[in-house]
Design a protein around this motif. Structure first.
Motif, short mmCIF file in Angstrom:
data_model
loop_
_atom_site.label_atom_id
_atom_site.label_comp_id
_atom_site.label_asym_id
_atom_site.label_seq_id
_atom_site.Cartn_x
_atom_site.Cartn_y
_atom_site.Cartn_z
N ASP A 54 0.79 -1.35 0.19
CA ASP A 54 0.07 0.03 -0.04
C ASP A 54 0.91 1.30 0.05
O ASP A 54 0.74 2.12 -0.87
CB ASP A 54 -0.95 -0.14 1.30
N GLN A 101 -3.68 -7.24 -8.63
CA GLN A 101 -5.28 -6.92 -8.20
C GLN A 101 -5.43 -5.64 -7.45
O GLN A 101 -5.95 -4.80 -7.63
CB GLN A 101 -5.82 -7.93 -7.00
N LYS A 102 -4.16 -5.22 -6.63
CA LYS A 102 -4.25 -3.82 -5.98
C LYS A 102 -4.16 -2.68 -6.90
O LYS A 102 -4.60 -1.72 -7.17
CB LYS A 102 -2.93 -3.93 -4.99
N LEU A 104 -5.19 -2.76 -10.18
CA LEU A 104 -6.38 -2.58 -10.68
C LEU A 104 -7.25 -1.98 -9.61
O LEU A 104 -8.04 -1.03 -10.21
CB LEU A 104 -6.92 -4.07 -11.11
N ASP A 105 -7.39 -2.26 -8.65
CA ASP A 105 -8.21 -1.65 -7.65
C ASP A 105 -8.05 -0.06 -7.29
O ASP A 105 -8.91 0.70 -7.24
CB ASP A 105 -8.25 -2.21 -6.18
N GLN A 106 -6.68 0.12 -7.37
CA GLN A 106 -6.18 1.54 -7.12
C GLN A 106 -5.86 2.32 -8.42
O GLN A 106 -5.46 3.47 -8.45
CB GLN A 106 -4.87 1.58 -6.30
N LYS A 107 -6.45 1.83 -9.48
CA LYS A 107 -6.17 2.40 -10.95
C LYS A 107 -4.93 2.88 -11.21
O LYS A 107 -4.68 3.98 -11.58
CB LYS A 107 -7.13 3.69 -10.78
N SER A 213 -9.79 1.56 -15.39
CA SER A 213 -9.92 3.05 -15.35
C SER A 213 -8.36 3.62 -15.74
O SER A 213 -8.52 4.80 -15.99
CB SER A 213 -10.30 3.53 -13.99
#
Ligand SMILES: N[C@@H](CCC(=O)NCCCC(=O)O)C(=O)O
Length: 251
Positions: A54, A101-102, A104-107, A213
């Protein structure tokens, strides 16, 4: 205000040599990021869940998931155990699969190449052929590892680009020649993946992520090789660099 260069994190492979262990990446990936994407390449150590991903993702503008001679462990996609003696890289799997995956989730823009392409497919629930050359009707997509590297990464077969896909829109051509240095390949496509290119035997050779996105492209071949001499490779790394720079200047 001067636009800031993007910082692009690059996956590394855990390798052992003389009793020591290294997290390494081929210079061709770093050079393509530095010279064509016009960004700052930064290796991401394969620390698995010990990596503060993160915190890392707050400080970078893009991710490059590279190729590797090692295979994604079939345990990640319900595949049969690998043949005895197959090279794996559990440290890399434990780092890249959650990071995809992160991203993609966090663009966060990413480009995935060869093993990285396979990791994206597995991260989204897809499966792999472990030996494409043994699948009836499929070509042998391997290269000769005994050959000089320029032969290993020489153009090997044509791929057909999906009409109106990202790759087609990058160069306006429907067929291009690509190199081929892989024994594994997409069996079942992961959720939300759109096929962007096909080999003559029907194997999916590139994907994008439906509804992503941010820039999210993966190719089975190696655009980092001879990147400046190949129109599509240059376009891929240029577009990727632009997407990362836009994020850098929004941050
Ligand atoms: N091991 C997987 C992935 C193949 C891959 O990434 N090949 C590139 C290797 C580049 C190098 O030799 O450093 C498979 O076999 O499909």
């Amino acid at each position: 205000m001067r636009s800031r260069k993007a910082v692009i994190g690059i996956s590394t492979c855990r390798t052992s040599r003389n009793g020591n262990e290294y997290d390494s990446v081929s210079r061709y990936y770093s050079e393509a990021v530095a010279y064509v994407s016009n960004a700052i390449p930064l290796g991401i150590p394969s620390l698995g869940d010990k990596l503060d991903s993160d915190e890392l993702l707050e400080q970078i503008d893009g991710l490059l998931f590279t190729g590797s001679p090692s295979n994604v462990d079939p345990g990640h996609y319900g595949g049969a155990p690998s043949e005895q003696g197959t090279l794996h890289d559990p440290a890399r799997d434990a780092t890249t699969l959650p990071l995809i995956q992160k991203a993609l989730d966090q663009k966060i823009p990413f480009l995935a190449i060869c093993r990285g392409f396979q990791e994206l497919n597995v991260a989204l629930g897809g499966t792999l052929h472990q030996k494409v050359q043994d699948v009836p009707g499929k070509m042998d997509h391997r290269a000769d590892y005994e050959a000089p590297i320029a032969e290993r990464f020489a153009l090997a077969h044509e791929v057909e680009l999906a009409p109106a896909g990202i790759l087609f829109n990058l160069i306006g051509k429907s067929k291009v020649q690509v190199n081929s240095v892989h024994a594994q390949g997409v069996d079942r496509l992961g959720e939300g993946l759109l096929a962007e290119a096909y080999a003559p035997d029907g194997l999916v050779e590139a994907v994008s992520v439906s509804g992503a996105s941010a820039f999210a492209l993966a190719v089975q071949w190696h655009p980092e090789w001879n990147v400046s001499d190949n129109e599509l490779s240059n376009a891929i790394f240029s577009a990727f660099g632009e997407a990362c720079r836009e994020r850098a200047n929004r941050r």
